[in-house]
Scaffold this motif. Sequence first.
Motif, mmCIF file in Angstrom:
data_model
loop_
_atom_site.group_PDB
_atom_site.id
_atom_site.type_symbol
_atom_site.label_atom_id
_atom_site.label_comp_id
_atom_site.label_asym_id
_atom_site.label_seq_id
_atom_site.Cartn_x
_atom_site.Cartn_y
_atom_site.Cartn_z
ATOM 1 N N MET A 84 0.851 -1.178 0.000
ATOM 2 C CA MET A 84 0.000 0.000 0.000
ATOM 3 C C MET A 84 0.889 1.231 0.000
ATOM 4 S SD MET A 84 -1.434 2.655 1.958
ATOM 5 C CE MET A 84 -1.023 2.253 3.614
ATOM 6 N N LYS A 86 0.508 5.680 0.006
ATOM 7 C CA LYS A 86 -0.369 6.844 0.114
ATOM 8 C C LYS A 86 0.486 8.104 0.084
ATOM 9 C CE LYS A 86 -3.897 8.780 3.192
ATOM 10 N NZ LYS A 86 -4.618 8.565 4.448
ATOM 11 N N ASN A 97 -3.398 0.363 -3.508
ATOM 12 C CA ASN A 97 -3.400 -0.816 -2.656
ATOM 13 C C ASN A 97 -3.342 -2.049 -3.550
ATOM 14 O OD1 ASN A 97 -3.463 -2.315 -0.324
ATOM 15 N ND2 ASN A 97 -5.676 -2.293 -0.174
ATOM 16 N N GLU A 99 -3.266 -6.036 -3.441
ATOM 17 C CA GLU A 99 -3.499 -7.206 -2.590
ATOM 18 C C GLU A 99 -3.181 -8.482 -3.361
ATOM 19 O OE1 GLU A 99 -4.333 -7.358 0.602
ATOM 20 O OE2 GLU A 99 -4.531 -5.205 0.815
#
Length: 108
Positions: A84, A86, A97, A99
Amino acid sequence: CFYNDQYLKAVLCRRKKRAEIFMQHNYTLPAVEFARRIPRSKLNTALIYKKEAVTKLELEGYFTGKQYLSNGTTTPSFSEFGFMAKKIFSKFYLFNNFENYTDTRQSN
């Protein structure tokens, strides 16, 4: 407790100036039939880097133990990883993100 299960949760968190390591382990002994489909063992880990209130990077790892399915079979245990990022600007922020980027199969 979930359905009066026996439940043990251990959390370890270590912080340095800009970095943080987080580990959490859950161990569940289910008491009712429905809850037996919950994995008995689950481990969550994260390595987090923060730069002031501007940037956050996080590398995540998860391990899930075998689970029983409604038809009586079990799934294999599996691990998956994520990332992730930001970035905060004055009036907005960008967030990504990713996954399961190792494309781990989570069932039979």
